[in-house]
Write an enzyme that holds these catalytic residues in place. Structure first.
Site, PDB file in Angstrom:
ATOM      1  N   ASP A  98      21.836 -12.040  -8.063  1.00  0.00           N
ATOM      2  CA  ASP A  98      20.903 -13.164  -8.002  1.00  0.00           C
ATOM      3  C   ASP A  98      19.672 -12.775  -7.192  1.00  0.00           C
ATOM      4  O   ASP A  98      19.663 -11.735  -6.507  1.00  0.00           O
ATOM      5  CB  ASP A  98      21.578 -14.406  -7.407  1.00  0.00           C
TER       6      ASP A  98
ATOM      7  N   ASP B  16      15.353  -6.382  -3.687  1.00  0.00           N
ATOM      8  CA  ASP B  16      16.393  -7.324  -3.251  1.00  0.00           C
ATOM      9  C   ASP B  16      16.852  -8.152  -4.449  1.00  0.00           C
ATOM     10  O   ASP B  16      16.374  -9.252  -4.666  1.00  0.00           O
ATOM     11  CB  ASP B  16      15.839  -8.222  -2.154  1.00  0.00           C
TER      12      ASP B  16
ATOM     13  N   GLU C  38      24.632 -14.334  -3.711  1.00  0.00           N
ATOM     14  CA  GLU C  38      24.371 -13.842  -2.351  1.00  0.00           C
ATOM     15  C   GLU C  38      23.256 -14.625  -1.671  1.00  0.00           C
ATOM     16  O   GLU C  38      23.286 -14.832  -0.462  1.00  0.00           O
ATOM     17  CB  GLU C  38      24.005 -12.357  -2.386  1.00  0.00           C
TER      18      GLU C  38
END
Length: 211
Positions: A115, A145, A179
């Site tokens: 995610d 990220d 996350e």
């Protein structure tokens, strides 16, 4: 007895040398890496995690990983052990293992997540949901990220599956959902690694010496 011990030690050294040579041949396949990353970034609009308005569907990213690794899985006579584990529909986690020798322990990469945080295209100078290249920089929501890490680990396991080095230590990765936001805690509950519980709190990337 001395001859047997010498033979065993020589075999161990030879096996280690073979493993080192195999691992030394691993290198970043830039074209393959960028291709996969582009597909993942292309899904980033649907991976944004900010409930209740934006609920990610991590399986949209997972399918690209599985498309690459499943042909190298044990189900297809390959060396990789793959599990796609879901506790919420559309929000699966992936566990991939390249087995080493029995009792050899394992090194685990835990926390590469599928995610991303939200991105408002109106505030960006380029499309956040399309991978672009600016000089030597790759740009897009999730590049650092964490979709870039996901692509890198996928490429690592692809090469392990292709080269099939004989390793003492097993190599394992867990690609996790959810996350960036813990509102829906059930997404990760129940994940198991070699019979041991992985709590949802293990969302921070970590390397461990054993499972």
């Amino acid at each position: 007895r001395l001859a047997v011990e010498y033979h065993c030690e020589h075999s161990i050294i030879h096996t280690r040398q073979q493993a080192v040579m195999s691992l030394a041949s691993l290198e970043l396949k830039e074209e393959r890496f960028v291709s996969l990353l582009g597909k993942l970034i292309g899904e980033a609009k649907y991976l944004q995690n900010n409930p209740p308005d934006l609920v990610p569907v991590e399986d949209r990213a997972a399918r690209h990983i599985l498309e690459i690794l499943e042909p190298l899985s044990s189900d297809n006579n390959g060396p990789l052990l793959i599990q796609h584990v879901s506790f919420v529909e559309g929000r699966g986690n992936i566990i991939v293992e390249y087995p080493g020798q029995p009792g050899g322990g394992c090194i685990s990469f835990v926390g590469a997540h599928l995610d991303v945080v939200t991105a408002n295209p109106d505030t960006w100078t380029f499309d956040p949901f399309t991978l672009t290249q600016n000089g030597d920089k790759l740009q897009g929501r999730g590049v650092t990220d964490c979709l870039g890490h996901v692509a890198m680990l996928t490429e690592l396991f692809r090469q392990l599956g292709e080269l099939k080095p004989k390793l003492q230590t097993s190599v394992l990765a867990v690609f996790i959902a959810n996350e960036e936001n813990a509102t829906v805690s059930a997404v990760q509950n129940g994940l198991r690694c070699s019979g041991q519980q992985l709590q949802g709190a293990l969302a921070v990337a970590a390397v461990t010496s054993s499972c």
